[in-house]
Design a protein around this motif. Structure first.
Motif, PDB file in Angstrom:
ATOM      1  N   SER A   1      20.043  17.662 -20.372  1.00 54.81           N
ATOM      2  CA  SER A   1      19.023  18.712 -20.447  1.00 54.81           C
ATOM      3  C   SER A   1      19.095  19.612 -19.220  1.00 54.81           C
ATOM      4  N   HIS A   2      19.356  19.006 -18.063  1.00 49.51           N
ATOM      5  CA  HIS A   2      19.530  19.790 -16.837  1.00 49.51           C
ATOM      6  C   HIS A   2      20.750  20.704 -16.957  1.00 49.51           C
ATOM      7  N   VAL A   3      21.822  20.201 -17.563  1.00 51.74           N
ATOM      8  CA  VAL A   3      23.013  21.033 -17.786  1.00 51.74           C
ATOM      9  C   VAL A   3      22.665  22.207 -18.686  1.00 51.74           C
ATOM     10  N   ALA A   4      21.876  21.958 -19.758  1.00 51.97           N
ATOM     11  CA  ALA A   4      21.466  23.039 -20.655  1.00 51.97           C
ATOM     12  C   ALA A   4      20.681  24.102 -19.897  1.00 51.97           C
ATOM     13  N   ASP A   5      19.790  23.679 -18.986  1.00 51.75           N
ATOM     14  CA  ASP A   5      19.021  24.637 -18.191  1.00 51.75           C
ATOM     15  C   ASP A   5      19.925  25.433 -17.254  1.00 51.75           C
ATOM     16  N   GLU A   6      20.944  24.785 -16.700  1.00 51.67           N
ATOM     17  CA  GLU A   6      21.876  25.489 -15.828  1.00 51.67           C
ATOM     18  C   GLU A   6      22.637  26.572 -16.600  1.00 51.67           C
TER      19      GLU A   6
END
Length: 701
Positions: free
Chosen positions: A507-512
């Motif tokens: 999910s953090h990767v998606a936000d990045e």
């Protein structure tokens, strides 16, 4: 490296030979055939004819083709042909002997078998194995030519009221010319390189066939005279053979053909259509003329052409089916075929209480091969690795190219105790010896292997592949060039809930990615819309949950794409587009690392497929695409249309809705488009400004 390679294209001896030959031809026609001119004409003609044999020998010695025997056969045929020319023109010019057949005719006839033998050797070398399309195409044109030859050359000669010897030679020429034409067509329409020497040799053969055919026709009509325009065609044909042997590319003429493309070019289609129409058109002409003597022959030709055409069409269908499941580079099955076969084998193993093994094989440090030696060298390495893996697999196994440098093997009836042995056999076979990537460059190549077994490591295809893939990554992490068997885990078709750290990271990767593309809350909005749509379609909660998660993570694969490409303010190049189109595959690989995320990973991989089958990466069609992915495709497109992009400004809501309508049945599932637009009118989807938090019942993790 003791043998010399072929000379470069800077070798212009063949041009000098053609130029000198052209001057000889010109002088031949300028010298009057009277008095001393007779001797000069004989000398010039025979010099041209004999020179071709000499040039073939010189070409073989200079360029050293392998094998040399086909060229020696052609040289020998030309020696016989030159002897025939010498006896013919001496008899006609010097002694006025116009007898037919004469001394030259047995020599002319004797040269045909030598030519045909040499050409067949070239064909066998150029197209090892079967080349059924080339054979059928040559047969179609050959049948048309044979019918015409029978009607206008063979049959009229056979009906002549003449001595048996005259009839024998009159029939021998068209029959042998037809044989040479058939073999020539097989060479022309077959596979293999087509360098300059190929076209020069082709000209030689076609010139001889054309001139011989017209010669027989003129003999029938009594119009042949020595020294007419036919001599120019024969002389030019001789020069074509000599130049073909002298040209530097003659050494490459016997190179085996690569994997053939099953498609047919416009020129070949035109030629085949013309050949197929010869028989019915001729039948119509003969019927109008009231000449019914050869109707059975024409009918037989029609039947043969019909049968050959049907066989060619059947071959095309078979080729297209084979190409659909065969990787063009390695000759292995495609990933699409593997993924279609895996559920079948799982179901078979489940019914029979048997076992099934899945192996994922990845080439170690493959990027460094491409970076150091270039992509052609990388392709050559993949071809050799595929061949070695094929040699290590059993006859009933399914071996596929699974990704760029990744392979997958499906082994029915392989138990848990055999996993390590089979995987080790694959690893050792690849690493057994260096791989040749060019004539003088060899490199050591190793692979890492992950293995999983049904039913211990999973009850579904997705779980088996995910387990094998996780084992592969463990092998990579432990130093590569090793085998790791997956760990047994509880099977479940629902989304796992005990891997929150991994889901949080993705999910953090998606936000990045959203931040990189200046599209804040993009993935959250798509996740929310996907949940709403799938629920409105009447699907169960598990499917809705998977769609929501896939919407949240659908763009995580873009983290692998260079930032300069993702944020480029101008239009992307074809290579850059090719790179961007890989992001669903990268996202799939990242998502399937989470246990139980096989379905979510599949949705991510399919969200750029199009309803009409023109999407990527697998060109799936219609209901062959997961319904969650069809939903996600519409949500993703809608979100993209409402924001400014480097290559397109934001659209209004009405304009974006019109784009969805235009994509019904082509890019998008029409039913899902209608549902989305209905929910849009009700205000339940499509608003990028809604709160960015997911509902408590369906948290992003």
């Amino acid at each position: 490296m003791g043998a010399r390679g072929p000379r470069t294209d800077n070798d212009r001896l063949w041009i000098g030979y053609l130029s000198a030959g052209a001057l000889v031809m010109l002088a031949y026609y300028l010298v009057p055939p009277v008095g001393a001119g007779v001797g000069v004409r004989i000398l010039l003609y025979c010099l041209d004819s004999a020179s071709a044999a000499v040039m073939v020998i010189i070409g073989v010695l200079r360029h050293r083709p392998r094998p040399r025997l086909p060229w020696f056969m052609l040289a020998l045929s030309q020696v016989v042909y030159a002897a025939a020319d010498t006896s013919f023109y001496v008899a006609h010019y010097a002694f006025g002997n116009l007898d037919y057949p004469g001394v030259a005719d047995p020599l002319y006839v004797a040269h045909y078998p030598l030519v045909v033998a040499g050409l067949l050797m070239l064909i066998r070398r150029r197209t090892p194995g079967r080349d059924l399309p080339g054979i059928l195409d040559a047969a179609v044109i050959g049948v048309g030519a044979a019918m015409l030859s029978w009607l206008f050359l063979i049959a009229p000669n056979a009906r002549l009221d003449a001595p048996i010897v005259v009839k024998a030679f009159s029939l021998a020429y068209p029959v042998l010319d037809l044989l040479m034409l058939t073999v020539a067509l097989r060479l022309i329409l077959g596979g293999g390189r087509r360098p300059a020497s190929f076209y020069l040799l082709t000209f030689n053969m076609l010139a001889f066939v054309a001139a011989d055919t017209m010669y027989v026709s003129q003999q029938l009509s009594g119009t042949y005279v020595t020294g007419n325009f036919l001599d120019a065609i024969w002389l030019a044909g001789n020069l074509g053979l000599g130049a073909a042997a002298l040209h530097p590319t003659m050494a490459r003429l016997t190179d085996p053909s690569p994997v053939r493309d099953a498609s047919i070019g416009p020129a070949r289609i035109t030629a085949l259509c013309g050949a197929a129409l010869i028989a019915p058109v001729t039948l119509f002409i003969q019927a109008n003329r009231g000449d019914f003597r050869d109707i059975p022959v024409i009918a037989l030709a029609c039947a043969a052409l019909f049968g050959l055409t049907i066989a060619r069409l059947a071959g095309l269908v078979s080729d297209q089916r084979r190409l659909a499941i065969t990787d063009a580079l390695t000759g292995l099955h495609t990933r699409r075929f593997f993924e279609a076969q895996l559920p079948i084998e799982v179901a078979r193993a489940r019914r029979g209480g048997g076992s099934l093994a899945v192996f994922i094989v990845d080439v170690d440090h493959f990027k460094s091969i491409n970076d150091r030696y270039g992509h052609p060298a990388g392709d050559q390495a993949l071809i050799e690795i595929a061949a070695r893996l094929r040699g290590a697999a059993r006859g009933g196994d399914v071996l596929a190219r699974y990704g760029g440098e990744e392979f997958a093997l499906l082994v029915p009836e392989a138990s848990l105790t055999e996993l390590q042995t089979i995987a080790e056999r694959l690893r050792v076979r690849v690493a057994s010896s260096p791989v040749a990537i060019s004539e003088d460059t060899w490199i050591a190549v190793t692979v890492s292997v992950g293995a999983a077994c049904f039913p211990l490591h999973g009850d579904s295809p997705n779980e088996l592949v995910a387990t094998a893939d996780r084992a592969l990554y463990v092998a990579k992490a432990r130093g590569r060039d090793r085998v790791v068997v997956g760990e047994a885990s509880a099977t479940s078709t629902a989304v796992a809930t005990d891997h929150t750290a991994m889901i949080d990271y993705l999910s953090h990767v998606a936000d990045e990615v959203d931040a990189l593309l200046a599209a804040h809350d993009h993935s959250l909005a798509i996740s929310r819309w996907a949940l709403t749509l799938v629920t409105a379609l009447g699907q169960d909660e598990a499917m809705a949950r998977n769609a929501e998660l896939a919407g949240r993570l659908h763009d995580i694969g873009k983290i692998v794409i260079p930032e300069a490409v993702l944020t480029k303010p101008t239009a992307l190049t074809e290579d850059e587009w090719r790179l961007v189109r890989q992001h669903p595959e990268y996202g799939y690989r990242l998502a399937r690392m989470v246990p139980g995320f096989g379905v979510v990973a599949d949705i991510i991989r399919q969200h750029h497929e199009r309803y009409d089958g023109t999407g990527y990466p697998s060109r799936l069609v219609g209901n062959g695409i997961r319904v969650e992915a069809r939903v996600l495709a519409i949500c993703d497109s809608w979100a993209a249309m409402l924001v400014d992009r480097p290559y397109q400004p934001a659209l209004s809501v009405d304009a974006a809705a019109e784009q969805l309508r235009q994509g019904r049945g082509t890019q998008f599932d029409p039913d899902v488009v209608d549902l989305f637009l209905d929910l849009l009118r009700r205000g339940e989807v499509g608003d990028l400004k809604k709160p960015t938090e997911l509902s408590p019942e369906h948290p992003a993790r």
